[in-house]
Motif scaffolding. Structure first.
Motif, PDB file in Angstrom:
ATOM      1  N   ARG A 407       0.603  -1.572  -0.476  1.00  0.00           N
ATOM      2  CA  ARG A 407       0.245  -0.268  -0.013  1.00  0.00           C
ATOM      3  C   ARG A 407       1.428   1.329   0.112  1.00  0.00           C
ATOM      4  N   PHE A 408       1.389   1.224   0.631  1.00  0.00           N
ATOM      5  CA  PHE A 408       2.570   2.485   0.952  1.00  0.00           C
ATOM      6  C   PHE A 408       3.448   2.343  -0.453  1.00  0.00           C
ATOM      7  N   VAL A 409       3.893   1.479  -0.990  1.00  0.00           N
ATOM      8  CA  VAL A 409       4.298   1.452  -2.109  1.00  0.00           C
ATOM      9  C   VAL A 409       3.839   1.793  -3.285  1.00  0.00           C
ATOM     10  N   ASP A 410       2.980   1.634  -3.274  1.00  0.00           N
ATOM     11  CA  ASP A 410       1.871   2.124  -4.961  1.00  0.00           C
ATOM     12  C   ASP A 410       1.168   3.422  -3.911  1.00  0.00           C
ATOM     13  N   PHE A 411       1.409   4.234  -3.286  1.00  0.00           N
ATOM     14  CA  PHE A 411       1.535   6.085  -3.008  1.00  0.00           C
ATOM     15  C   PHE A 411       2.315   6.169  -3.326  1.00  0.00           C
ATOM     16  N   VAL A 412       3.549   5.746  -3.004  1.00  0.00           N
ATOM     17  CA  VAL A 412       5.123   6.046  -3.218  1.00  0.00           C
ATOM     18  C   VAL A 412       4.798   6.626  -4.977  1.00  0.00           C
ATOM     19  N   SER A 413       4.350   5.371  -5.696  1.00  0.00           N
ATOM     20  CA  SER A 413       5.062   5.696  -6.843  1.00  0.00           C
ATOM     21  C   SER A 413       3.697   6.210  -7.887  1.00  0.00           C
TER      22      SER A 413
END
Length: 640
Positions: A407-413
């Motif tokens: 979820r956090f990786v997607d947010f950054v991306s």
């Protein structure tokens, strides 16, 4: 503290010899010493020593002491043959949870035992070969001359080895199905209950009982209930450890905390005359109140006499005098001013009026223990104007679900895409992280990048909770103690580097109050290690000028509460404050709904905390004190 005269009366209810030590460390040294003495004796006569060994957190300090004796005193294991109790099935020997790996890391890699003299059940066998293998395992034990000493821990179900409830006393090495409670207790090692094997190969109860000497060890208050059943209960299949009562050379070795439910510790006045002191008198009176369902001031001489406390009545009676003494002591524990009330008589208050305001340093082993365990007190300290610091001793990164990382990786991306940022290297790293998580095996250790992200998630949650409680961000300290950073439930030993980190922060803050997690029931052991680091650091600060004006208060966390007779500072929490505490806990979103390592209790942490705090308030109410919504309890550590 010795509350009673050591006579045969003291152990009247105990069906097996039981020795109690002040700490798990002291007890472990005694057990290791007995094992070492036998090895030396056998070595001198050229004979083999045959040991039955256990795994889990309980025997690790025994193994550590045996390694020390080998390295420093020349204890040789060349003539030692070992047989381990059990192994999960199926299980590869190199797996993180393998008992082969456990034994190598905790003992065998550090001593001179020949590899061919080590025997651990094989978790890689084809199922059709297991029965023959188990018979051969038994034959190897007999061929070696039988077990000289068998070391045991005890599970919450009362299992020894993996002999679950229902195991027969004549059972032998075999493949068994694990009890659901056992699997739940093992869930933290496997990163979730769903990953715990459902079966295991274990020595049988009969195999264990054939040993010349059996030593069962247990540490911590979490083991106290099952220890009472094993030691004082009747022999029955539902608690396999009770079979040890029939062994003529078995002994139970405990630390103080694991022994607290035994009759000689819980209610020694029922067994013999006591050396009454203030602490024991309070303990006995609180117990009596609960037995007769009366508040303190309504107890009568008859209540005392009819419940084995006539001796106390004779020495300190009548009942009215004892009641009033205990009532006043308990009344004086209750304070709405955990940092001390300024310009007030503090003679009978648990905390000093001066200095005011104080500097308070709250140590939180995990990033949420502060608000879970003492959130109401924390908020009160801030509201009263004290300078409150919180030190998060570990990152807590292993307790974050992989989905949160995604979820956090997607947010950054998505954030990078929105603003057209040129971050090809970052995008590649994020892609690699997502690929790793997609392909990750259930018990695989995370990469350093993922551990870092999980640590940042928990750090961000701790900051949010701290802000909500009114603590400035520069008073939140993230220590990231090195012992924790393995990516696994099993940690590295506490090092001087860990202690140095804690010591330097304490010296920087120079606190008037220190709050520490004083519970030993944390199933993962992190609380124990963190507490040891703090006490070691305080010992090194012993000559500092500020230490004479510093009190250390111990709280307990989500696992267990102090007994009411132990509490020395009781901080009432209003309904509004309890709700505020709940919201602070909710800031730890990665632990909400379903924490990765919930332990044996299926309730969420906020529910455990509220039930515990309300339960303490209800006990005070039943004893005859003011009715509060909730109470947080603390015990002072007096050896600082």
């Amino acid at each position: 503290m010795n509350y009673y005269n050591e006579t045969e009366k003291v152990t009247y209810y105990e069906h097996i010899p039981t020795a109690i030590y002040g700490s798990a460390s002291d007890a472990s040294k005694e057990v290791a010493g007995e094992v070492a003495d036998l090895i030396r004796k056998r070595n001198k006569s050229g004979k083999k020593t045959v040991l039955g060994l256990a795994t889990g957190s309980t025997p690790t300090q025994v193994y550590g002491e045996l390694i020390r004796l080998h390295n420093e005193e020349g204890l040789s294991f060349e003539n030692v043959i070992t047989f381990n109790l059990d192994e999960y099935y199926p299980m590869e020997p190199h797996s993180l949870q393998s008992y082969v790996r456990f034994m190598n890391e905790h003992l065998f890699d550090h001593i001179d035992i020949p590899e061919e003299q080590v025997h651990i059940p094989d978790g890689t066998l084809e199922e059709e070969n297991i029965n023959d293998y188990c018979r051969e395992y038994e034959e190897k034990i007999r061929a070696a001359g039988g077990l000289d000493i068998q070391l045991l821990g005890i599970g919450r179900t009362g299992h020894i080895g993996f002999n679950e409830p229902g195991s027969r006393p004549d059972s032998r090495t075999r493949l068994i199905t694990l009890d659901r409670i056992t699997r739940k207790d093992a869930a933290s090692d496997f990163f979730g209950e769903e990953n715990v094997p459902r079966r295991a190969i274990t020595m049988g109860v009969g195999t264990i009982l054939d040993a010349d000497r059996v030593i069962l060890m247990a540490w911590g208050e979490g083991k106290a209930p099952i220890i009472r059943e094993a030691v004082e209960g009747n022999i029955r299949e539902q608690v396999p450890a009770t079979y040890l009562q029939e062994h003529d050379n078995a002994e139970v070795i405990l630390d103080d905390a694991a022994a607290e439910k035994l009759t000689r510790r819980k209610t020694p006045w029922l067994l013999t005359s006591c050396d009454w002191d203030d602490q024991l008198i309070r303990k006995a009176v609180v117990w009596l109140c609960q037995e007769v369902d009366k508040p303190v001031l309504k107890l009568t001489d008859e209540d005392y006499n009819e419940h084995g406390m006539g001796d106390l009545l004779t020495q300190y009676g009548p009942a009215y005098d004892i009641n009033l003494k205990v009532f006043n002591e308990l009344q004086h524990t209750i304070t709405g001013w955990p940092g001390g009330k300024p310009n007030a008589d503090d003679t009978n208050r648990p905390e000093r009026a001066q200095p005011f305001p104080k500097r308070a340093l709250v140590f939180s082993p995990h990033p949420d223990d502060d608000v879970i365990s003492m959130g109401g007190t924390l908020i009160r300290l801030v509201e009263h104007g004290h300078e409150v610091h919180v030190a998060y001793q570990t990152s807590g990164n292993i307790a974050v679900f992989d989905d949160d990382v995604v979820r956090f990786v997607d947010f950054v991306s998505d954030y990078n895409d929105m603003f057209d940022m040129e971050q090809e290297e970052a995008d590649q790293m994020l892609a690699e992280i997502k690929q790793f998580l997609d392909e990750k095996a259930p018990t695989q250790v995370d990469t350093d990048e993922i551990k870092h992200i999980k640590g940042l998630i928990r750090k961000g949650e701790a900051k949010a909770a701290g802000r909500y409680c009114g603590i400035p961000e520069d008073q939140l300290h993230f220590l990231d103690m090195p012992f924790y950073e393995t990516g696994r439930v099993k940690k590295k030993p506490l090092s001087q580097e860990d202690i140095d980190i804690v010591r330097e922060l304490i010296r920087e803050v120079r606190p008037h109050q220190i709050y520490v997690a004083g519970d030993l029931s944390d199933p993962h052991g992190t609380h124990r290690v963190c507490l040891k680091a703090i006490f070691s650091a305080l010992e090194e600060c012993g000559d500092d000028d500020w230490t004479g004006d510093c009190k250390v208060w111990m709280y307990r966390g989500a696992w267990q509460e102090w007994d009411i007779n132990e509490i020395e500072m009781a901080v009432p929490i209003s309904p509004q404050e309890l709700m505020k505490k709940r919201r602070a806990i909710f800031k730890h979103q990665s632990q909400k709904d379903r924490p990765l390592f919930p332990g044996a209790d299926e309730r969420e942490f906020w529910q455990r905390s509220e039930d515990r705090n309300r339960g303490t308030a209800q006990l005070y109410d039943k004893l005859g004190f003011a009715e509060y919504e909730a109470i947080e309890g603390f015990v002072e550590y007096k050896d600082v």
